[in-house]
Design a protein around this motif. Structure first.
Motif, PDB file in Angstrom:
ATOM      1  N   LEU A 150     -50.952 -76.171 -21.345  1.00  0.00           N
ATOM      2  CA  LEU A 150     -50.654 -77.565 -20.982  1.00  0.00           C
ATOM      3  C   LEU A 150     -51.401 -77.987 -19.719  1.00  0.00           C
ATOM      4  O   LEU A 150     -51.781 -79.163 -19.582  1.00  0.00           O
ATOM      5  CB  LEU A 150     -49.146 -77.736 -20.795  1.00  0.00           C
ATOM      6  N   LYS A 151     -51.621 -77.076 -18.790  1.00  0.00           N
ATOM      7  CA  LYS A 151     -52.399 -77.415 -17.593  1.00  0.00           C
ATOM      8  C   LYS A 151     -53.841 -77.760 -17.965  1.00  0.00           C
ATOM      9  O   LYS A 151     -54.457 -78.652 -17.370  1.00  0.00           O
ATOM     10  CB  LYS A 151     -52.378 -76.242 -16.603  1.00  0.00           C
ATOM     11  N   GLN A 152     -54.372 -77.050 -18.960  1.00  0.00           N
ATOM     12  CA  GLN A 152     -55.747 -77.322 -19.385  1.00  0.00           C
ATOM     13  C   GLN A 152     -55.857 -78.635 -20.165  1.00  0.00           C
ATOM     14  O   GLN A 152     -56.933 -79.241 -20.223  1.00  0.00           O
ATOM     15  CB  GLN A 152     -56.262 -76.156 -20.248  1.00  0.00           C
ATOM     16  N   LEU A 153     -54.740 -79.069 -20.730  1.00  0.00           N
ATOM     17  CA  LEU A 153     -54.757 -80.303 -21.508  1.00  0.00           C
ATOM     18  C   LEU A 153     -54.372 -81.527 -20.680  1.00  0.00           C
ATOM     19  O   LEU A 153     -54.543 -82.665 -21.138  1.00  0.00           O
ATOM     20  CB  LEU A 153     -53.787 -80.190 -22.692  1.00  0.00           C
ATOM     21  N   LYS A 154     -53.850 -81.303 -19.486  1.00  0.00           N
ATOM     22  CA  LYS A 154     -53.258 -82.388 -18.702  1.00  0.00           C
ATOM     23  C   LYS A 154     -54.214 -83.560 -18.488  1.00  0.00           C
ATOM     24  O   LYS A 154     -53.823 -84.742 -18.609  1.00  0.00           O
ATOM     25  CB  LYS A 154     -52.785 -81.834 -17.359  1.00  0.00           C
ATOM     26  N   TRP A 155     -55.483 -83.302 -18.139  1.00  0.00           N
ATOM     27  CA  TRP A 155     -56.416 -84.381 -17.804  1.00  0.00           C
ATOM     28  C   TRP A 155     -57.394 -84.700 -18.936  1.00  0.00           C
ATOM     29  O   TRP A 155     -58.327 -85.474 -18.757  1.00  0.00           O
ATOM     30  CB  TRP A 155     -57.218 -83.997 -16.546  1.00  0.00           C
ATOM     31  N   ARG A 156     -57.170 -84.140 -20.113  1.00  0.00           N
ATOM     32  CA  ARG A 156     -58.052 -84.425 -21.235  1.00  0.00           C
ATOM     33  C   ARG A 156     -57.656 -85.721 -21.927  1.00  0.00           C
ATOM     34  O   ARG A 156     -56.483 -86.102 -21.972  1.00  0.00           O
ATOM     35  CB  ARG A 156     -58.031 -83.260 -22.242  1.00  0.00           C
ATOM     36  N   ASP A 157     -58.637 -86.370 -22.474  1.00  0.00           N
ATOM     37  CA  ASP A 157     -58.409 -87.613 -23.203  1.00  0.00           C
ATOM     38  C   ASP A 157     -58.096 -87.286 -24.651  1.00  0.00           C
ATOM     39  O   ASP A 157     -58.948 -87.315 -25.540  1.00  0.00           O
ATOM     40  CB  ASP A 157     -59.654 -88.515 -23.122  1.00  0.00           C
ATOM     41  N   ILE A 158     -56.824 -86.927 -24.851  1.00  0.00           N
ATOM     42  CA  ILE A 158     -56.358 -86.529 -26.186  1.00  0.00           C
ATOM     43  C   ILE A 158     -55.013 -87.196 -26.441  1.00  0.00           C
ATOM     44  O   ILE A 158     -54.382 -87.720 -25.506  1.00  0.00           O
ATOM     45  CB  ILE A 158     -56.235 -84.998 -26.293  1.00  0.00           C
ATOM     46  N   PRO A 159     -54.560 -87.195 -27.665  1.00  0.00           N
ATOM     47  CA  PRO A 159     -53.253 -87.787 -27.974  1.00  0.00           C
ATOM     48  C   PRO A 159     -52.156 -87.207 -27.083  1.00  0.00           C
ATOM     49  O   PRO A 159     -52.120 -86.003 -26.811  1.00  0.00           O
ATOM     50  CB  PRO A 159     -53.045 -87.453 -29.444  1.00  0.00           C
ATOM     51  N   ALA A 160     -51.273 -88.082 -26.649  1.00  0.00           N
ATOM     52  CA  ALA A 160     -50.244 -87.685 -25.679  1.00  0.00           C
ATOM     53  C   ALA A 160     -49.317 -86.615 -26.216  1.00  0.00           C
ATOM     54  O   ALA A 160     -48.878 -85.719 -25.468  1.00  0.00           O
ATOM     55  CB  ALA A 160     -49.435 -88.910 -25.268  1.00  0.00           C
ATOM     56  N   HIS A 161     -49.004 -86.657 -27.513  1.00  0.00           N
ATOM     57  CA  HIS A 161     -48.032 -85.688 -28.035  1.00  0.00           C
ATOM     58  C   HIS A 161     -48.567 -84.259 -27.962  1.00  0.00           C
ATOM     59  O   HIS A 161     -47.797 -83.297 -27.951  1.00  0.00           O
ATOM     60  CB  HIS A 161     -47.658 -86.039 -29.489  1.00  0.00           C
ATOM     61  N   LEU A 162     -49.908 -84.111 -27.912  1.00  0.00           N
ATOM     62  CA  LEU A 162     -50.478 -82.770 -27.826  1.00  0.00           C
ATOM     63  C   LEU A 162     -50.361 -82.177 -26.421  1.00  0.00           C
ATOM     64  O   LEU A 162     -50.531 -80.971 -26.237  1.00  0.00           O
ATOM     65  CB  LEU A 162     -51.954 -82.806 -28.243  1.00  0.00           C
TER      66      LEU A 162
END
Length: 245
Positions: A150-162
């Motif tokens: 989740l830390k790696q996904l925090k600032w990515r421009d991806i769907p919020a539910h992911l």
């Protein structure tokens, strides 16, 4: 003149040799003695009776002394036995106290040995990281790996539910198939280690058996981790390590 019997002779159940000798001093011929001679003989009898009384007192004193001596010896023997018993009791209490301290140290050591490095509680079904060899609870590792993702996904421009919990195998598959990510970076939870984890942890059956054996004897440490329900699934790491079908 009839033989004279002293009070000591009348009261005593036994007649001493001196008393008998004193009585023998008086015979029928004593009837012809003048008063002075009779008094002299009576004085001799009294002297003999006095000597007999002295000897009797001496014997009584010896008997009494021996009795006191026997009681003193018995008292000394009892005191010695009491001191021995008290020493044995003190030694037993000392041994019990030493055993209690040893058990406390062993229990503390046991708690440290079987402690998970993440939750700091007794390891529940230990899994070992192949890259560094550290072991942790299965549930604790899952939580650690989820937070890493989740830390790696925090600032990515991806769907919020992911980017939200819970992390599932379906979400992980969606991340990879839609090329939102190409790799997940996991590390060892141990401070000072932080080795990259590139392979699925393996269950440490030997460590688990040893922990269970010790816990059967001493009882599990307090606040043991509850078993994780994901352990019943066919692929227990499906929501952490993505395998392309």
């Amino acid at each position: 003149m009839a033989p004279i019997r002293s009070n000591a002779q009348r009261c005593s159940p036994r007649k001493s040799q001196s008393a008998r000798r004193g009585l023998n001093l008086l015979t029928d011929s004593d009837k012809e003695l003048d008063p002075k001679e009779l008094i002299q003989k009576m004085s001799q009898i009294v002297d003999l009776l006095g000597e007999d009384a002295k000897r009797t007192r001496k014997v009584d004193e010896i008997i009494l002394y021996n009795a006191h001596s026997d009681r003193a010896q018995e008292s000394q023997k009892l005191m010695a036995e009491k001191e021995t018993a008290e020493k044995a009791q003190a030694d037993a209490k000392g041994a019990e106290e030493n055993l209690r301290k040893m058990l406390e140290r062993f229990t503390a050591t046991h708690a440290d040995v079987v402690k998970c490095g993440i939750c700091r509680k007794c390891i529940d079904r230990p899994f070992t990281l192949i890259n560094c060899g550290h072991s942790f609870c299965y549930g604790c590792l899952r939580e650690w790996f989820h937070n890493c993702l989740l830390k790696q996904l925090k600032w990515r421009d991806i769907p919020a539910h992911l980017k939200q919990k819970p992390v599932t195998a379906a979400k992980l598959k969606e991340l990879f198939e839609n090329k939102y990510i190409y790799v997940v970076h996991y590390t060892c939870p141990t401070a000072g280690c932080l080795t990259d984890v590139e392979s699925k942890p393996i269950e440490n059956d030997l460590a688990g058996s040893m922990i269970n054996a010790v816990n059967d004897i001493l009882g599990p440490p307090m606040k043991q981790v509850d078993p994780n329900p994901h352990l019943n699934k066919p692929d227990i790491w499906a929501d952490i390590f993505y395998d392309e079908a």
